[in-house]
Structures are given as structure tokens and as C-alpha cells.
Design an enzyme around this catalytic site. Structure first.
Site, mmCIF file in Angstrom:
data_model
loop_
_atom_site.group_PDB
_atom_site.id
_atom_site.type_symbol
_atom_site.label_atom_id
_atom_site.label_comp_id
_atom_site.label_asym_id
_atom_site.label_seq_id
_atom_site.Cartn_x
_atom_site.Cartn_y
_atom_site.Cartn_z
ATOM 1 N N HIS A 203 3.655 -1.959 3.251
ATOM 2 C CA HIS A 203 3.635 -0.580 2.741
ATOM 3 C C HIS A 203 4.952 -0.253 2.048
ATOM 4 C CE1 HIS A 203 0.486 -0.525 5.838
ATOM 5 N NE2 HIS A 203 -0.048 0.484 5.171
ATOM 6 N N ASP B 290 0.804 -1.226 0.000
ATOM 7 C CA ASP B 290 0.000 0.000 0.000
ATOM 8 C C ASP B 290 0.836 1.276 0.000
ATOM 9 O OD1 ASP B 290 -2.045 -1.827 0.369
ATOM 10 O OD2 ASP B 290 -2.965 -0.752 2.048
#
Length: 204
Positions: A173, A28
């Protein structure tokens, strides 16, 4: 034009089928010129295909990274344009956040955008309505090592390895801050999962 989702598709997918010994790696908040290439290299080393939930404004700023993600066979998915808390936005603004990002990704790849993840995993009724109208399937996760908080590479690694089971969707992430711990953790836990007999998949 995307078709509206039926009710069964308009629920956040939190895990895959447990019938196969397979997990999904998701990434992400990128793309980021410092960390996305390192994440791609870690995945490439093991021949793993992942799903990248990109922030639209980051994708617009780094189109070469968007192309690199797509060219290496990964799935590009929608993580909103500016990563706001969608729960507190009017429906028209939520729609603009999602639609603008999908249009950018579709122009970059030539393929329709099919998956969306709400920033923070915060699924509000307005977000679900917009997802359905835009034909975006919502995806959450089942393994969250809280790598965004930078708890240390060892802790990220142990949290993933301790929680993964067949069908897990693992959250990572590559944007939004210093993600060097995430990169190091990926390098550490991916070969262990392979040794445990896991395969890797991206949701369709």
C-alpha cells in the site's frame, strides 16, 4: 467501448503461472504525495515494473503522480473511486465507482484500463457482474503482509520473504495512511528477492 469478459476472465487472478521464477508487485490505495514517490524510487532502483491499483479520487487530486507512475512504465489499474465496501452498494453505484475511475485513467494515459481490484479484496457477485460488463479483469493477491496495519518494517519484510514463491502476487500500500513502513520494507525485501533469483512482472 470495453468488451465484456468471458467467464474464464471473470474470476479473480490470485497468482501468476508458477512456470517462471517471477513475482508481481502490486501497490494499492494511492497515489499519495508522501509515499508514492518513495515507492517509485524503490522500484526504479531495481528496474522493477509494478501494478498500481489507484483510488480514483486520489488520482484526480494528484494527476502529476498518475503521470509519473505511467511514465516510469508501471501499470495503472482501477481500485474504485472512493474505496467503499462494494458488497453493500447497489449495482448502479458500483458501476459508477468503477467506470468513473477507468475513464479518468484512460484520459490520463491514453490506454484502456484492464484490471480491477476490489477494496479489501471483497468480491461480491454485483462487483463481478460490473467488472465483466466493463471489461475489467479482477485481480487479488497471494501474499498479504498486512502492511496497512503497520506491524513494523521487519514484520512486513519477513512476511513477504516467508510467503513468496514463483507466481506470487504481492500486496503493498502507498496510500490510506502512514506507509513509511511499507516503503522501508520494499527497500529491504526487493534486493533479497533479486538475490534469490526472482524476476518481476506485471500481469498483461
Amino acid at each position: 467501448m470495453s468488451r465484456a469478459l468471458d467467464p474464464a476472465e471473470n474470476r479473480p487472478l490470485l497468482e501468476l503461472s508458477r512456470e517462471r521464477r517471477a513475482v508481481a508487485i502490486t501497490v494499492d490505495d494511492g497515489p499519495d504525495p508522501r509515499y508514492t514517490p518513495a515507492v517509485l524510487a524503490a522500484l526504479r532502483r531495481h528496474g522493477i515494473r509494478a501494478t498500481f491499483f489507484v483510488v480514483g479520487r486520489n488520482a484526480a487530486a494528484h494527476p502529476a503522480l498518475v503521470r509519473a507512475i505511467a511514465d516510469e512504465g508501471h501499470h495503472l489499474a482501477n481500485h474504485s473511486w472512493s474505496h467503499p465496501d462494494l458488497r453493500h452498494l447497489p449495482e448502479a453505484q458500483v458501476r459508477a465507482e468503477l467506470q468513473r475511475t477507468s475513464e479518468l485513467l484512460e484520459k490520463a494515459t491514453g490506454r484502456a484500463t484492464t484490471w480491477f481490484r476490489a477494496p479489501g479484496g471483497d468480491w461480491a457477485p454485483v462487483t463481478m457482474r460490473v467488472c465483466s460488463a466493463l471489461g475489467l479483469r479482477p485481480m487479488g493477491w497471494s501474499v498479504d503482509p498486512a502492511d496497512w496495519a503497520r506491524p513494523g518494517t521487519a514484520k512486513i519484510t519477513s512476511r513477504v520473504l516467508g510467503a513468496v514463491r514463483p507466481g506470487s502476487i504481492v500486496l503493498n500500500h502507498d496510500g490510506g495512511g502512514d506507509r513509511s513502513q511499507t516503503v522501508a520494507a520494499l527497500r529491504a525485501y526487493l534486493p533479497v528477492l533479486i538475490d534469490r533469483g526472482y524476476a518481476f512482472t506485471a500481469p498483461p
